[in-house]
Design an enzyme around this catalytic site. Structure first.
Site, mmCIF file in Angstrom:
data_model
loop_
_atom_site.group_PDB
_atom_site.id
_atom_site.type_symbol
_atom_site.label_atom_id
_atom_site.label_comp_id
_atom_site.label_asym_id
_atom_site.label_seq_id
_atom_site.Cartn_x
_atom_site.Cartn_y
_atom_site.Cartn_z
ATOM 1 C CE LYS A 59 0.915 -5.848 10.391
ATOM 2 N NZ LYS A 59 -0.349 -7.226 9.582
ATOM 3 C CG ASP A 92 -0.155 -5.270 6.812
ATOM 4 O OD1 ASP A 92 -0.855 -5.322 7.388
ATOM 5 O OD2 ASP A 92 0.211 -3.407 6.292
HETATM 6 P P1 NDP Z 1 -1.397 -2.966 -0.411
HETATM 7 O O1 NDP Z 1 -0.039 -2.060 0.111
HETATM 8 O O2 NDP Z 1 -1.531 -4.076 -1.461
HETATM 9 O O3 NDP Z 1 -2.685 -2.083 -0.662
HETATM 10 C C1 NDP Z 1 -3.121 -0.837 -0.063
HETATM 11 C C2 NDP Z 1 -4.167 -0.333 -1.307
HETATM 12 O O4 NDP Z 1 -4.251 0.743 0.160
HETATM 13 C C3 NDP Z 1 -3.315 0.792 -1.904
HETATM 14 O O5 NDP Z 1 -4.376 0.687 -2.784
HETATM 15 C C4 NDP Z 1 -3.117 1.621 -2.014
HETATM 16 O O6 NDP Z 1 -2.585 3.054 -2.047
HETATM 17 C C5 NDP Z 1 -3.863 1.679 -0.489
HETATM 18 N N1 NDP Z 1 -3.676 3.317 0.864
HETATM 19 C C6 NDP Z 1 -2.517 3.284 1.813
HETATM 20 N N2 NDP Z 1 -2.848 3.529 1.842
HETATM 21 C C7 NDP Z 1 -3.819 4.349 2.066
HETATM 22 C C8 NDP Z 1 -3.927 6.279 2.547
HETATM 23 N N3 NDP Z 1 -3.440 6.687 3.840
HETATM 24 N N4 NDP Z 1 -5.032 6.334 2.105
HETATM 25 C C9 NDP Z 1 -5.968 6.414 0.892
HETATM 26 N N5 NDP Z 1 -5.413 4.757 0.257
HETATM 27 C C10 NDP Z 1 -4.461 3.943 0.908
HETATM 28 O O7 NDP Z 1 -1.966 -3.515 1.290
HETATM 29 P P2 NDP Z 1 -2.968 -4.816 1.218
HETATM 30 O O8 NDP Z 1 -4.000 -5.075 0.979
HETATM 31 O O9 NDP Z 1 -2.406 -5.529 1.968
HETATM 32 O O10 NDP Z 1 -3.635 -3.914 3.065
HETATM 33 C C11 NDP Z 1 -4.632 -3.526 3.099
HETATM 34 C C12 NDP Z 1 -5.418 -3.013 4.400
HETATM 35 O O11 NDP Z 1 -5.440 -4.085 4.509
HETATM 36 C C13 NDP Z 1 -3.951 -2.597 5.386
HETATM 37 O O12 NDP Z 1 -4.903 -1.907 7.050
HETATM 38 C C14 NDP Z 1 -3.448 -4.048 6.203
HETATM 39 O O13 NDP Z 1 -3.196 -4.591 7.519
HETATM 40 C C15 NDP Z 1 -4.839 -5.136 6.111
HETATM 41 N N6 NDP Z 1 -4.418 -6.656 5.778
HETATM 42 C C16 NDP Z 1 -3.928 -7.221 5.634
HETATM 43 C C17 NDP Z 1 -4.023 -8.380 5.026
HETATM 44 C C18 NDP Z 1 -3.197 -9.202 3.832
HETATM 45 O O14 NDP Z 1 -2.711 -10.423 3.793
HETATM 46 N N7 NDP Z 1 -2.487 -8.227 3.020
HETATM 47 C C19 NDP Z 1 -4.006 -9.075 6.555
HETATM 48 C C20 NDP Z 1 -4.928 -8.656 7.013
HETATM 49 C C21 NDP Z 1 -4.748 -7.159 6.884
HETATM 50 P P3 NDP Z 1 -1.355 3.509 -2.336
HETATM 51 O O15 NDP Z 1 -0.712 2.642 -3.744
HETATM 52 O O16 NDP Z 1 -1.853 4.933 -3.678
HETATM 53 O O17 NDP Z 1 -0.238 3.750 -1.686
#
Ligand code: NDP
Length: 450
Positions: free
Chosen positions: A126, A166
């Protein structure tokens, strides 16, 4: 926990005193694998746990770039190459201001187990940076990505370490990272990074994979317990890549998603979320979830002010935390259960605090799908992207989606089989940890002390 497990955990706490997220992730695994450790007295002599919890390598580097005002800004970059026991290090890059060593190590550690569960030949890694892409121009994002890759390139390779996206790293960032890698290496090594655009080596279904996979897993878990997704109310935290495609597949399966969020707050639309509007705001305009009300004034918006996210106060059958680590507290857990929750399935990595996770596990009426099993679809299709790059071939959407579906089905079966073997009832967290650990420990034993 037996003596060996306790000793390992205490040493990790002593050696990494400020790494709370990392300790939390390790503790969850160590708490659940005792039955396997008890069967294998040789694991202690071989220091299997000590080796599995110590990264093979942790790289920290300087990432300077020039912003649009001409100022030079310096960020910190990380890559943890945690384990290549069963394949090249594999795991995403996160660009977010709170990224630190503990977060990168917890994510890398989880990734080893998740990748093992997919059944595909990928190890765990990672990386990321404390850079905040929000509000930056395309030029700033490009210059930052180029600077990041100018150091990272020497540590990665299609058979060595394969990053992906991510939080904060989507198709745009992957494009800039890959472009810089190609420029430096003067070679087209498509399999060095995944999540690429479709026009230059990406895989169909990669964009949708984590969210779709989450729903395939949820469906398997519900079906195994005599339930189905059809007609269920769903709330999904986050509105990024995972959340959006979980929402899309949930609707396709006949469920109704009524709430989504971002870090500022959540929207509630009783008639069902209009996903096209969410995609418009988040994928095109890079706006805030509150903007949803401009399109649908009947919806409600709740600002995120205190520690607990307001989304977990909304009544739902199924909760899908898809935002970030420790976003769901014990307090929120109790509210969800009081409001009649049936299942919680984790799209984000470690979204429940330790106390929240323990509370869900102890409540035998709630079905709980753990992240390392339920969100493995993204990395699974990344591995399928690597295969296509090696074969110089593309699968159709249907072919890639079928592979994803089968993988998620197998992951659920692995969790369920481990639960049955060790009499764990429906503790799929323990089931996932045991299934993955057993595979990894066997590989470690076979490969000698290295
Ligand atoms: P993105 O950057 O596309 O989206 C993240 C989302 O989470 C945004 O809507 C963001 O809002 C919100 N967010 C981030 N931090 C916070 C917080 N502290 N409180 C509330 N909302 C928050 O990321 P992903 O969708 O790719 O990833 C989301 C999760 O899934 C992570 O934990 C990641 O590790 C996990 N994951 C992702 C994978 C992937 O293929 N993308 C694979 C496996 C796991 P804002 O815009 O306001 O920051």
């Amino acid at each position: 926990m037996n003596k060996y497990l306790k000793t390992v955990l205490n040493n990790i706490k002593l050696k990494n005193p400020h790494e709370n997220e990392y300790i939390q992730a390790v503790e969850e695994v160590l708490t659940s694998i005792e039955p396997v450790i008890n069967e294998h007295s040789e694991f202690e002599k071989l220091a299997i746990l000590e080796r599995m919890t110590e990264p093979e390598r942790l790289i920290i580097f300087r990432v300077p770039y020039v912003n649009d005002c001409g100022q030079t800004i310096v960020h910190r970059g990380y890559r943890v190459q945690f384990s290549n026991l069963i394949g090249p290090y594999k795991g995403g890059l996160r660009f977010q201001p709170d990224v630190n060593q503990s977060i990168i190590k917890f994510l890398g550690f989880e990734q080893i187990f998740k990748n093992a569960l997919t059944g595909l030949p990928i190890g765990g890694g990672k990386g990321g940076s404390d850079f905040n892409p929000k509000g930056k121009s395309d030029g700033e994002i490009m210059r930052f990505c180029q600077s990041f890759m100018t150091e990272l390139y020497r540590h990665i390779g299609a058979d060595v370490d394969v990053p992906a996206g991510d939080i904060g790293v989507g198709e745009r960032e992957i494009g800039y990272l890959f472009g810089q890698y190609k420029k430096i290496k003067n070679a087209y090594e498509g399999g060095v990074i995944t999540g690429k655009g479709l026009s230059y080596g990406g895989s169909l279904v990669r964009k949708e994979a984590t969210g779709y996979g989450l729903i395939y897993f949820t469906e398997e878990m519900l079906n195994a317990n005599g339930l189905s997704l059809e007609g269920k109310t769903v709330t999904i935290s986050g509105s990024g890549n995972v959340a959006i495609y979980a929402c899309e597949k949930a609707f396709q399966k006949g469920a109704k998603v009524v709430a989504m969020s971002d870090s500022n707050g959540c929207i509630y639309d009783a008639g069902g979320i209009d996903l096209n509007v969410i995609k418009q705001i988040k994928e095109k305009e890079r706006g805030r979830i509150k903007d949803y009300l401009k399109h649908h004034p009947q919806a409600e918006y709740f600002e995120h002010t205190g520690e607990d996210s307001p989304i977990w106060e909304i009544k739902t059958d199924i909760a899908l935390p898809c935002a970030t680590q420790n976003e769901l507290t014990l307090n929120s857990t109790k509210k969800l259960i009081a409001n009649g929750l049936t299942a919680i399935v984790e799209g984000a990595n470690m979204p429940c605090t330790k106390e929240a996770a323990e509370y869900f596990i102890s409540n035998k009426k709630i079905l709980y799908g753990p992240a390392k099993a339920a969100n493995a679809g993204g990395v699974a299709v990344s591995a399928i992207e690597m295969s296509q790059n090696s074969m110089r071939y593309y699968f159709s959407f249907e072919e890639a989606d079928k592979l994803l579906k089968d993988i998620m089905k197998n992951i659920f079966s692995s969790c369920q089989n481990a639960c049955e073997k060790y009499n764990l009832e429906k503790n799929y967290t323990a089931g996932a940890n045991i299934a993955a650990f057993t595979k990894l420990a066997k590989a470690m034993k076979a490969q000698g002390i290295v």
